[in-house]
Motif scaffolding. Structure first.
Motif, PDB file in Angstrom:
ATOM      1  N   UNK A  77      21.902  -6.126  14.301  1.00  0.00           N
ATOM      2  CA  UNK A  77      22.551  -5.176  13.122  1.00  0.00           C
ATOM      3  C   UNK A  77      23.297  -4.163  13.843  1.00  0.00           C
ATOM      4  N   UNK A  78      24.471  -3.802  13.223  1.00  0.00           N
ATOM      5  CA  UNK A  78      25.446  -2.662  13.880  1.00  0.00           C
ATOM      6  C   UNK A  78      26.272  -2.204  12.778  1.00  0.00           C
ATOM      7  N   UNK A  79      26.917  -0.884  12.914  1.00  0.00           N
ATOM      8  CA  UNK A  79      27.491  -0.332  11.725  1.00  0.00           C
ATOM      9  C   UNK A  79      28.642  -0.979  11.482  1.00  0.00           C
ATOM     10  N   UNK A  80      29.271  -1.495  12.550  1.00  0.00           N
ATOM     11  CA  UNK A  80      30.687  -2.238  12.258  1.00  0.00           C
ATOM     12  C   UNK A  80      30.261  -3.404  11.396  1.00  0.00           C
ATOM     13  N   UNK A  81      29.257  -4.316  11.794  1.00  0.00           N
ATOM     14  CA  UNK A  81      28.717  -5.387  11.141  1.00  0.00           C
ATOM     15  C   UNK A  81      28.529  -5.079   9.656  1.00  0.00           C
ATOM     16  N   UNK A 164      13.960 -10.486   8.762  1.00  0.00           N
ATOM     17  CA  UNK A 164      13.268 -10.281   9.999  1.00  0.00           C
ATOM     18  C   UNK A 164      13.322 -11.345  10.883  1.00  0.00           C
ATOM     19  N   UNK A 165      13.750 -11.061  12.203  1.00  0.00           N
ATOM     20  CA  UNK A 165      13.766 -12.186  13.105  1.00  0.00           C
ATOM     21  C   UNK A 165      12.488 -12.297  14.030  1.00  0.00           C
ATOM     22  N   UNK A 166      11.756 -13.410  14.010  1.00  0.00           N
ATOM     23  CA  UNK A 166      10.425 -13.622  14.687  1.00  0.00           C
ATOM     24  C   UNK A 166      10.535 -14.834  15.373  1.00  0.00           C
ATOM     25  N   UNK A 167      10.898 -14.706  16.850  1.00  0.00           N
ATOM     26  CA  UNK A 167      10.662 -15.995  17.565  1.00  0.00           C
ATOM     27  C   UNK A 167      11.813 -16.845  17.378  1.00  0.00           C
ATOM     28  N   UNK A 168      13.258 -16.095  16.964  1.00  0.00           N
ATOM     29  CA  UNK A 168      14.241 -16.818  16.579  1.00  0.00           C
ATOM     30  C   UNK A 168      14.146 -17.655  15.297  1.00  0.00           C
ATOM     31  N   UNK A 223      40.723  -2.846   0.225  1.00  0.00           N
ATOM     32  CA  UNK A 223      40.411  -2.455  -0.990  1.00  0.00           C
ATOM     33  C   UNK A 223      39.219  -1.600  -0.854  1.00  0.00           C
ATOM     34  N   UNK A 224      38.100  -1.973  -0.152  1.00  0.00           N
ATOM     35  CA  UNK A 224      37.021  -1.050   0.215  1.00  0.00           C
ATOM     36  C   UNK A 224      37.424   0.117   0.678  1.00  0.00           C
ATOM     37  N   UNK A 225      38.374   0.344   1.677  1.00  0.00           N
ATOM     38  CA  UNK A 225      38.671   1.515   2.331  1.00  0.00           C
ATOM     39  C   UNK A 225      39.555   2.434   1.400  1.00  0.00           C
ATOM     40  N   UNK A 226      40.191   1.886   0.566  1.00  0.00           N
ATOM     41  CA  UNK A 226      41.237   2.340  -0.462  1.00  0.00           C
ATOM     42  C   UNK A 226      40.232   3.113  -1.441  1.00  0.00           C
ATOM     43  N   UNK A 227      39.147   2.620  -1.803  1.00  0.00           N
ATOM     44  CA  UNK A 227      38.295   3.521  -2.678  1.00  0.00           C
ATOM     45  C   UNK A 227      37.685   4.499  -2.263  1.00  0.00           C
ATOM     46  N   UNK A 228      37.464   4.132  -0.940  1.00  0.00           N
ATOM     47  CA  UNK A 228      36.537   5.433  -0.292  1.00  0.00           C
ATOM     48  C   UNK A 228      37.611   6.603  -0.028  1.00  0.00           C
ATOM     49  N   UNK A 229      38.977   6.327   0.530  1.00  0.00           N
ATOM     50  CA  UNK A 229      39.959   7.227   0.408  1.00  0.00           C
ATOM     51  C   UNK A 229      40.348   8.168  -0.863  1.00  0.00           C
ATOM     52  N   UNK A 230      40.158   7.522  -1.871  1.00  0.00           N
ATOM     53  CA  UNK A 230      40.396   7.807  -3.096  1.00  0.00           C
ATOM     54  C   UNK A 230      39.440   8.994  -3.645  1.00  0.00           C
ATOM     55  N   UNK A 231      38.305   8.367  -3.372  1.00  0.00           N
ATOM     56  CA  UNK A 231      36.903   9.127  -3.549  1.00  0.00           C
ATOM     57  C   UNK A 231      36.802  10.216  -2.644  1.00  0.00           C
ATOM     58  N   UNK A 232      37.532  10.637  -1.662  1.00  0.00           N
ATOM     59  CA  UNK A 232      37.479  11.500  -0.770  1.00  0.00           C
ATOM     60  C   UNK A 232      36.553  11.546   0.332  1.00  0.00           C
ATOM     61  N   UNK A 233      35.817  10.314   0.503  1.00  0.00           N
ATOM     62  CA  UNK A 233      34.961   9.837   1.285  1.00  0.00           C
ATOM     63  C   UNK A 233      35.367   9.455   2.837  1.00  0.00           C
ATOM     64  N   UNK A 234      34.489   9.822   3.624  1.00  0.00           N
ATOM     65  CA  UNK A 234      34.817   9.310   5.178  1.00  0.00           C
ATOM     66  C   UNK A 234      33.986   8.175   5.261  1.00  0.00           C
ATOM     67  N   UNK A 235      34.554   7.164   6.111  1.00  0.00           N
ATOM     68  CA  UNK A 235      33.714   6.154   6.903  1.00  0.00           C
ATOM     69  C   UNK A 235      32.718   6.368   7.556  1.00  0.00           C
ATOM     70  N   UNK A 236      31.263   6.004   7.296  1.00  0.00           N
ATOM     71  CA  UNK A 236      30.172   6.426   7.977  1.00  0.00           C
ATOM     72  C   UNK A 236      29.231   5.347   7.723  1.00  0.00           C
ATOM     73  N   UNK A 237      29.252   4.038   8.063  1.00  0.00           N
ATOM     74  CA  UNK A 237      28.445   2.924   8.026  1.00  0.00           C
ATOM     75  C   UNK A 237      27.299   3.146   9.126  1.00  0.00           C
ATOM     76  N   UNK A 238      26.142   2.789   8.698  1.00  0.00           N
ATOM     77  CA  UNK A 238      24.876   2.985   9.519  1.00  0.00           C
ATOM     78  C   UNK A 238      24.128   1.554   9.496  1.00  0.00           C
ATOM     79  N   UNK A 239      23.218   1.831  10.413  1.00  0.00           N
ATOM     80  CA  UNK A 239      22.314   0.566  10.527  1.00  0.00           C
ATOM     81  C   UNK A 239      20.960   0.994   9.506  1.00  0.00           C
ATOM     82  N   UNK A 240      20.718   0.008   8.514  1.00  0.00           N
ATOM     83  CA  UNK A 240      19.872   0.535   7.428  1.00  0.00           C
ATOM     84  C   UNK A 240      18.588  -0.595   7.492  1.00  0.00           C
ATOM     85  N   UNK A 241      18.411  -1.154   8.474  1.00  0.00           N
ATOM     86  CA  UNK A 241      17.258  -2.160   8.570  1.00  0.00           C
ATOM     87  C   UNK A 241      17.595  -3.524   7.803  1.00  0.00           C
ATOM     88  N   UNK A 242      18.569  -3.939   7.680  1.00  0.00           N
ATOM     89  CA  UNK A 242      18.648  -5.144   6.918  1.00  0.00           C
ATOM     90  C   UNK A 242      18.453  -6.483   7.912  1.00  0.00           C
TER      91      UNK A 242
END
Length: 246
Positions: A77-81, A164-168, A223-242
């Motif tokens: 898992x990664x932030x860009x993912x 969760x990945x367990x032995x592939x 569209x996703x980025x436009x909504x963030x920009x209009x809301x005044x949010x920065x892009x900051x994706x994180x790993x969340x254990x998915x």
């Protein structure tokens, strides 16, 4: 008499064609034509495309969002993912598309995104293909096989699901916070490239239904980025254990 003249004309043309010389290639010469700053630009050509270039440059240099950090991809898992898959998921929900979870291939994430201003052309570099959304429905047993496919590959971008990945193999699968039910059918939001079996995605041959849409993956990102920009949010994706490894 007319027929005779017409026939004579045809014969004459045929004889001329038969007597015409046959051209054959006897020699080739290869030569490199170096391109450098010493070559003077063709004013006619540059004046023709310059207005289009200026318009395109102004569009591609728009700031579509500001990122609080460099955004890299990683496995399992990664932030860009997570950013990419979440953008697919959220934009599709905004467009009232019905599905259970979103998925795209890890190899399709072409570049990391930089810290600071992210310009429009960077999103084109991240997603340079004209891939469109496709909905693919699987039987429950094949959904298990689908997650096993993700686990075997080390983890791919997903949104709306967790495992969760367990032995592939994939275990502890949940979809939208609810435990996976092998007796149910599930619909995956993905790209036409993957639905066509791209990047080793033979698992998509097990689909029981498919719907090709006109929405582009790149449009979902914008569209996703436009909504963030209009809301005044920065892009900051994180790993969340998915996706985790046991």
């Amino acid at each position: 008499m007319r027929k005779f003249k017409f026939l004579t004309g045809i014969i004459a043309v045929a004889l001329l064609a038969a007597c015409s010389p046959k051209l054959q290639l006897t020699e080739t010469k290869k030569q490199l034509y170096p391109i450098s700053e010493e070559i003077k630009p063709d004013v006619a050509i540059t004046s023709y495309y310059q207005p289009y270039k200026q318009k395109l440059d102004s569009m591609m240099n728009d700031v579509v969002v500001v990122s609080s950090k460099e955004i890299q991809k990683a496995q399992p898992e990664g932030p860009l993912n997570n950013f990419f898959a979440d953008a697919m998921y959220q934009s599709a929900k905004d467009w009232n598309i019905k599905f259970d979870f979103a998925y795209t291939n890890y190899g399709g994430l072409r570049i990391p995104l930089p810290k600071g201003n992210i310009y429009r052309y960077k999103i084109f570099e991240l997603m340079p293909f004209e891939n469109a959304f496709t909905l693919v429905t699987f039987k429950g047993e094949d959904v298990q096989a689908f997650f096993n496919y993700l686990a075997e590959g080390g983890g791919d971008p997903i949104s709306g699901a967790k495992f969760t990945i367990d032995n592939k193999k994939a275990i502890d699968i949940s979809i939208n916070g609810v435990a996976f039910d092998i007796t149910k059918n599930y619909t995956v939001l993905t790209s036409d490239y993957m639905a066509n079996g791209g990047d080793g995605g033979a698992i998509f041959n097990k689909a029981i239904a498919r719907t090709d849409l006109t929405y582009k993956l790149r449009d979902a990102l914008f569209q996703y980025l436009e909504k963030k920009q209009k809301a005044g949010e920065t892009l900051n994706p994180v790993k969340d254990g998915r996706i985790t490894i046991k």
